[in-house]
Enzyme design. Structure first.
Site, PDB file in Angstrom:
ATOM      1  CG  HIS A 121      -1.967   0.887   1.360  1.00  0.00           C
ATOM      2  ND1 HIS A 121      -1.532   2.346   1.848  1.00  0.00           N
ATOM      3  CD2 HIS A 121      -3.287   1.006   1.402  1.00  0.00           C
ATOM      4  CE1 HIS A 121      -2.733   2.918   1.891  1.00  0.00           C
ATOM      5  NE2 HIS A 121      -3.719   2.110   1.308  1.00  0.00           N
ATOM      6  CG  ASP A 180       0.113  -2.533   6.035  1.00  0.00           C
ATOM      7  OD1 ASP A 180      -0.675  -2.618   6.857  1.00  0.00           O
ATOM      8  OD2 ASP A 180       0.054  -2.109   4.810  1.00  0.00           O
ATOM      9  CD  GLN A 239      -7.091  -4.981   3.456  1.00  0.00           C
ATOM     10  OE1 GLN A 239      -8.002  -5.736   3.841  1.00  0.00           O
ATOM     11  NE2 GLN A 239      -7.089  -3.366   3.408  1.00  0.00           N
ATOM     12  CE  LYS A 280      -7.765  -0.879   6.050  1.00  0.00           C
ATOM     13  NZ  LYS A 280      -8.403  -0.235   5.198  1.00  0.00           N
ATOM     14  CB  CYS A 333      -3.855   3.536  -1.564  1.00  0.00           C
ATOM     15  SG  CYS A 333      -5.055   4.560  -1.162  1.00  0.00           S
TER      16      CYS A 333
END
Lengths: 148, 408
Positions: free
Chosen positions: B123, B199, B202, B225, B367
């Site tokens: 991202h 990261d 997700q 999220k 992104c």
């Protein structure tokens, strides 16, 4: 709720499927590049200004049906016209798109947008206004380039 | 608890509203997730009965607010199996969490010529801050490439890791859905002497997370999220690393002492939490953590594997060569996030048509422009699923796609 038929008018889809004036122009023509960072659309406008006339115009790039057809219709609307008139058409178009920054300016009724009126429906889909105006703002950048 | 999507859906009020007399088909959870009633209630309950500043004032209301805020820190530590609650730092979003660790750790540990390893599926939040360090102090970036089915190509990983100071990568691609082998990547990085920044935006909302088992050094994710409010990001980092890092933002709350000639910082995590945070949102995040824990993260993952199987089977059966779905075809190797190209219709146009039947998808570059370039697209349509989505909604997506062909 606005229906898709307001957005995807036949004339718009026609310009999307069969774009007019797609391509590039060699120097001394100038060009400018426009991006829509939201969706990744890219467009490049080439113009050849001779004796105060936009004698030729081309566009290329990739994007959605609205950005591509609006650019195609723009080229047919401005080709062969004096620069001052081109600027007036751009202003009139941006007024139709409700994004003219000069709030005090009056609408010049003498300018007939013709087929471009089909893009009026885009206003009902606010997120798509940026698609419709991408080619037009890039044309203004190209005009600035031609003044240099 | 056994998992029943019909019961789950009852917990999310927005899923029951009609838009233009038609039900909402929300397939944009990789972007941001919807909120269960318990989170909405926690937010308004705190605003109604307990709102006060934290870490500042001595009166009871403020002390209680501080306790509630800190309870979320503890709940998150348990949720990701962090050894200590003070290793959890609140930021305003995951982007800020990444910037914090990249800038602050980078400032203390990177000099001109040092190399950092990233991947082609990152991202922008895990690319741009590194580019900023390239410009600021002349570090170098190296990239792990992708295989044709959208997985990390780890053939030359050991070679790529040679001399690298940090390996910063996503645990799950927000475009391809690919789930990366985090444990393996962390082990390989450590063997090469590099620290790891994961990261996990997700993956944390969609599967069980155990930072100790994964062996990561830093991990970031976001509240919004994972059924929590927006305005809250989370950074987890090993205590020793966090303690050795300089502060990121300066101001109130992050200091031990301020004089006319300088300052000393507070202890971790306060050192990294300058200014008034999103107090109520952090407090309500605790309810999201509790909710997901009650549902069971293994159940969420299992439900999404089943949904992914159904998505792949349905879209491929109905559209064949007319649809190109990016990322792994094995549902075990991916999350329920699907980017695709359909019959040459531009993603913006496609999402506009899907919106006519309230099918909410994202169209764009997500992104991740470098990745889009590798995929050979300016944009894709992305449908992303979560614990509250159903196979009927997959069918609704397929029906809506069919109707798009009539226009273009």
């Amino acid at each position: 709720m606005a229906g898709l038929e307001d957005l995807y008018r036949e004339i718009i889809l026609d310009h999307y499927r069969t774009p007019r004036n797609r391509g590039e122009l060699e120097a001394p023509a100038v060009s400018a590049e426009g991006h829509n960072p939201l969706c990744g659309d890219e467009i490049r406008i080439f113009i050849d200004v001779k004796d105060g006339l936009v004698s030729d115009v081309r566009f290329n790039g990739s994007g959605c049906s609205i950005s591509q057809s609006s650019a195609s219709m723009m080229t047919t609307a401005v080709k062969g016209k004096p620069v001052e008139q081109v600027r007036a058409i751009v202003k009139r178009f941006k007024q139709m798109m409700t994004i003219d920054e000069d709030e005090n300016s009056s609408i010049d009724e003498s300018i007939n947008l013709g087929d471009l009126e089909a893009l009026q429906g885009v206003v009902k889909f606010p997120v798509r206004i940026k698609c419709a105006t991408l080619g037009w703002n890039t044309l203004l950048d190209a005009l600035v380039e031609s003044d240099k | 608890m056994t998992f029943d999507v019909t019961t789950i859906r009852k917990d999310f009020p927005v899923l029951h509203r009609l838009v233009n007399d038609k039900p909402l088909v929300y397939l944009d959870s990789a972007n941001t997730s919807q909120k269960p009633q318990v989170v909405i209630d926690a937010l308004s309950h705190f605003m109604e009965t307990g709102y006060a500043p934290i870490n500042r004032s001595a009166y009871q209301l403020a002390a209680k607010a501080t306790d509630a805020y800190e309870a979320t820190r503890s709940a998150l530590a348990t949720f990701i199996n962090a050894p200590k609650a003070n290793e959890v730092v609140f930021t305003k979003n995951a982007t800020e969490a990444l910037n914090l660790v990249i800038m602050s750790w980078g400032q203390a540990n990177l000099k001109a010529g040092d190399t950092v390893l990233l991947t082609h599926m990152e991202h922008h939040a895990n690319i741009v801050p590194w580019h900023m360090l390239v410009a600021e102090r002349g570090i170098q970036l190296r990239w792990v490439p992708l295989t044709s089915d959208g997985q990390l190509d780890l053939t030359n990983l050991d070679e790529l890791l040679k001399g690298v100071k940090a390996f910063s990568f996503t645990s799950m691609s927000n475009v391809l859905g690919t789930i990366n082998p985090v444990q393996h990547l962390c082990a390989a990085a450590h063997k090469a002497g590099a620290i790891t920044i994961v990261d996990a935006c997700q993956s944390v909302p969609h599967q069980p997370t155990d930072v100790q088992k994964l062996g990561a050094d830093f991990m970031v994710f976001s509240s919004h999220k994972m059924c929590g409010p927006s305005g809250v990001g989370v950074l987890w980092g090993r205590e020793s690393l966090l303690e050795a890092m300089p502060p990121f933002l300066g101001g109130g709350n992050m200091i031990a002492d301020v004089r006319l000639d300088g300052f000393t910082t507070a202890e971790v995590p306060a050192k990294f939490e300058a200014g008034t945070p999103a107090i109520a949102e952090v407090v309500a995040l605790s309810s999201a953590v509790q909710y997901l824990t009650q549902v069971g993260m293994h159940n969420v993952r299992q439900h999404e594997i089943e949904l992914s199987t159904y998505v792949l089977n349905t879209l491929n059966a109905r559209f064949g060569d007319d649809i190109t779905i990016h990322g792994p075809i094995n549902p075990e190797l991916r999350g329920a996030t699907f980017s695709f190209a359909f019959r040459g219709i531009h993603p913006h146009d496609l999402s506009q048509v899907l919106d006519q039947t309230n099918v909410c998808v994202r169209a764009g570059h997500h992104c991740a422009k470098p990745l889009m370039k590798i995929l050979g697209a300016n944009a894709t349509v992305r449908a992303s699923f979560y614990l509250y989505n159903t196979t009927q909604e997959v069918d609704a997506l397929a029906d809506a796609l069919d109707s798009a062909s009539d226009i273009f």
